[in-house]
Design an enzyme around this catalytic site. Structure first.
Site, short mmCIF file in Angstrom:
data_model
loop_
_atom_site.label_atom_id
_atom_site.label_comp_id
_atom_site.label_asym_id
_atom_site.label_seq_id
_atom_site.Cartn_x
_atom_site.Cartn_y
_atom_site.Cartn_z
CG ASP A 133 -39.62 18.10 3.92
OD1 ASP A 133 -39.75 16.90 4.23
OD2 ASP A 133 -38.90 18.89 4.55
CG HIS A 170 -34.48 18.68 4.65
ND1 HIS A 170 -35.80 19.09 4.62
CD2 HIS A 170 -33.86 19.33 3.64
CE1 HIS A 170 -35.95 19.97 3.64
NE2 HIS A 170 -34.80 20.13 3.02
CG HIS A 192 -32.73 20.28 10.45
ND1 HIS A 192 -32.10 19.22 9.82
CD2 HIS A 192 -33.71 20.69 9.60
CE1 HIS A 192 -32.69 19.01 8.64
NE2 HIS A 192 -33.67 19.87 8.49
CG ASP A 230 -38.26 16.58 7.09
OD1 ASP A 230 -39.19 17.36 7.41
OD2 ASP A 230 -37.27 16.93 6.41
ZN LIG Z 1 -37.44 18.82 5.89
#
Ligand SMILES: [Zn+2]
Length: 341
Positions: free
Chosen positions: A248, A163, A122, A161
């Site tokens: 995740d 996200h 991120h 991931d």
């Molecule tokens: Zn994540």
């Protein structure tokens, strides 16, 4: 596998209620104790100069000062302590170790996996967010491209991931020497990663976003890998493949609604390994998220076992309609014409 690990990464402790805790690495290490063929390596930490190859130098210096002042909340999610500065430089250094080790020819049972933290995907050029300060995979990709000993022209990063890897996308969005693929849950933090975000300028077409609907299972993720992702990577023909490996998207992870089993990580690993072997690309794994300690440890262990001779088990069931229509949209956005598996 060879795991890049350093105790320095444990000292970044954002507090006992924070999901991105040092216990993540402790859980992984505990599980790997019982596994055959696990090796560990250390690395040097990255310097400010190395971090500044993908981040604004003023931003990197501001993180250093923030940590030197004792840290605190950079934003509501992203917390630093004084030791975070050394941990983030170590985490990026471990990612660089993984990619360099792969470039030196480590494959098969020697394939490198850096388990550093804080995670990175991120982190954008001039800001920290989403538990991430420095984009470890991006620093490592840039180092591969700049390395005097290896003739690397193209790097692919596959981010599984749950996200969206917005930071990695931003860093390379207008460049054609890095192909970025993000497979993530639609609508989850940070909200970016739509199918039509495909790159701009020189980078037009070199970003692929696959936002899967909540509830997608192993069949949907494998169809994404076997369909648009492998087709795009085959066309791109990278010299290096970096997997931004968050865990995740597991069905038992507390913060997402994608429903992967542990086996899915073996299957995705096996597919990407076969792809990299087939085009003679260097392959390295870099840890991102994953917040259910047991399933994080199980999932990292099954990636390792896949390189240690374990055969993954194919899922049964059909591709769900919503997942299928997402993959059709991805194929359209990238001008790919193929039948989904
Ligand atoms: Zn994540």
């Amino acid at each position: 596998m060879q795991f890049g690990y350093s105790e320095i990464c444990l000292a970044h402790d954002p507090g006992s209620r924070h999901p991105e805790s040092p216990d993540r690495l402790r859980a992984i290490r505990e599980r790997l104790k019982k596994k055959h063929g696990v090796e560990y390596a250390e690395s040097d930490p990255c310097t400010v100069d190395e971090l500044s190859t993908v981040h604004d130098r003023a931003y990197v210096e501001s993180v250093r000062e923030f940590c030197a002042d004792g840290g605190g909340n950079w934003d509501p999610d992203t917390t630093a302590v004084e030791e975070t500065w050394n941990a983030l430089r170590q985490s990026a250094g471990l990612a660089c170790w993984a990619v360099e080790t792969a470039l030196e020819g480590a494959t098969g049972r020697e394939t490198p996996f850096s388990i550093g933290r804080p995670p990175g995907h991120h982190a954008v050029p001039d800001d920290a967010m989403g538990f991430c300060f420095v984009n470890n995979a991006a620093v490592a990709a840039q180092q591969a491209l700049d390395h005097p000993d290896y003739d690397v022209d193209r790097v692919a990063i596959v981010d599984w991931d749950v996200h969206h890897g917005n930071g990695t996308q931003d860093i390379f969005y207008e460049r054609d020497d890095v192909f970025f693929v993000s497979l993530h849950e639609k609508g989850l933090y940070p909200g970016t990663g739509a199918v039509d975000e495909t790159g701009e300028g020189d980078g037009a077409g070199t970003t692929m976003n696959v936002p899967m609907p909540a509830g997608t299972d192993d069949v949907g993720y494998l169809a994404a890998i076997d369909g648009p992702i492998t087709a795009a990577l085959t066309d791109y023909d990278p010299d290096v493949l970096i997997v931004s490996a968050g865990f995740d998207a597991h069905r038992h992870d507390p913060i997402s609604r994608i429903r992967l089993s542990t086996e899915a990580y073996a299957l995705m690993t096996d597919r990407l390994r076969a792809f990299a072997d087939g085009i003679d690309a260097a392959l390295a794994f870099v840890l991102e998220g994953g917040y259910g300690l047991d399933v994080l440890a199980d999932s990292v262990a099954i990636v390792h076992e896949t390189f240690d001779g374990r055969d993954p088990v194919e899922p049964s069931g059909d591709l769900d309609d919503t997942a299928e229509s997402t993959l059709e949209d991805v194929l359209d956005a990238h001008g790919l014409d193929l039948d989904l598996p």
